[in-house]
Scaffold this motif. Structure first.
Motif, short mmCIF file in Angstrom:
data_model
loop_
_atom_site.label_atom_id
_atom_site.label_comp_id
_atom_site.label_asym_id
_atom_site.label_seq_id
_atom_site.Cartn_x
_atom_site.Cartn_y
_atom_site.Cartn_z
N SER A 1 0.83 -1.21 0.00
CA SER A 1 0.00 0.00 0.00
C SER A 1 0.86 1.26 0.00
N ASN B 1 2.25 1.94 -3.47
CA ASN B 1 1.24 2.53 -4.36
C ASN B 1 0.95 3.99 -4.01
N ILE B 2 0.94 4.31 -2.73
CA ILE B 2 0.72 5.69 -2.30
C ILE B 2 1.87 6.58 -2.75
N LYS C 1 1.80 7.09 -6.52
CA LYS C 1 0.72 8.01 -6.89
C LYS C 1 1.08 9.46 -6.55
N GLN D 1 -3.51 0.93 4.03
CA GLN D 1 -4.41 0.13 3.19
C GLN D 1 -5.73 0.86 2.94
N GLU E 1 -5.00 3.61 0.37
CA GLU E 1 -4.85 3.02 -0.97
C GLU E 1 -6.21 2.67 -1.58
N LYS E 2 -7.12 2.21 -0.74
CA LYS E 2 -8.45 1.78 -1.19
C LYS E 2 -9.28 2.94 -1.73
N MET F 1 -7.95 6.08 -2.80
CA MET F 1 -7.22 7.05 -3.61
C MET F 1 -7.87 7.22 -4.98
#
Length: 217
Positions: free
Chosen positions: A11, A14-15, A18, A210, A213-214, A216
């Motif tokens: 997570s 990915n953050i 991004k 998490q 991430e869910k 975003m």
């Protein structure tokens, strides 16, 4: 601890991707101990040698900010390493990314309760940032065990002297009390707390990263 709970690492990657931040994983190829277990075991000389070696490695990396998802590591790097750069827990860092517009999130209809890890809350005084994030991204429910009244997960280094069944009972008692309002998720900000609660609880447990991430965009 984050290497033992790889969903948090995924997570965070990915953050960071991004956000467009320039980052590197200091311990990407294996876990690096902060030295806390050595200190608690009375191995002060060995711990200090480890701290000095790793302190120099961090400085030599050229980083301006050091981020960790483990509250125990956060406390150690923040208080024992005397680093000339910012040390942030990932809850503080993610909150900054949102406030600066580097990542955008949306409000979900997830009902959650937040568990304040001992080392992050009572020990380090970080209460505000996790809640700011969850108020923007979920339907955050309050409990009788928020903030300084938070319940220990029962599985810290300090509880090693307790029998396993006693530690498990502490964890079960904590999640039962936090789950009174039937949340969709229990959210915490510590890999050890996440792992401990997940082992004894039917309600899904997520780390703060998490959740972000869910939702975003």
């Amino acid at each position: 601890m984050t290497h033992l709970t790889p969903a948090i690492k995924k997570s965070m990657v990915n953050i960071l991707e991004k956000s467009g931040e320039n980052y590197q994983f200091w311990d990407e190829n294996g876990s690096v101990c902060c030295g806390r277990p050595m200190l608690l075991a009375g191995q002060e000389q060995s711990a200090q040698a480890l701290i000095e070696k790793q302190r120099q490695q961090i400085i030599d990396s050229g980083a301006k900010t050091f981020v960790t998802s483990c509250p125990i590591c956060y406390k150690m790097f923040n208080e024992k390493y005397n680093l000339p750069i910012r040390v942030l827990h990932h809850s503080q860092y993610i909150n900054e990314l949102i406030e600066q517009g580097k990542i955008k999130v949306e409000k979900s209809d997830l009902k959650v309760v937040f568990h304040d890890p001992c080392e992050l809350g009572r020990s380090s005084g970080v209460y505000e940032e996790p809640r700011k994030i969850l108020q923007q991204t979920t339907l955050l429910q309050s409990t009788s065990f928020d903030g300084k009244d938070a319940l220990c997960c029962g599985n810290s280094i300090a509880t090693e002297t307790l029998p396993f069944d006693r530690r498990k009972k502490i964890a079960k008692d904590a999640v039962q009390k936090m789950s009174i309002g039937n949340p969709d998720y229990i959210v915490t900000a510590c890999p050890l707390c996440k792992k401990t609660f997940s082992d004894v609880n039917e309600t899904p447990v997520m780390d703060l990263a998490q959740v972000v991430e869910k939702v975003m965009l």
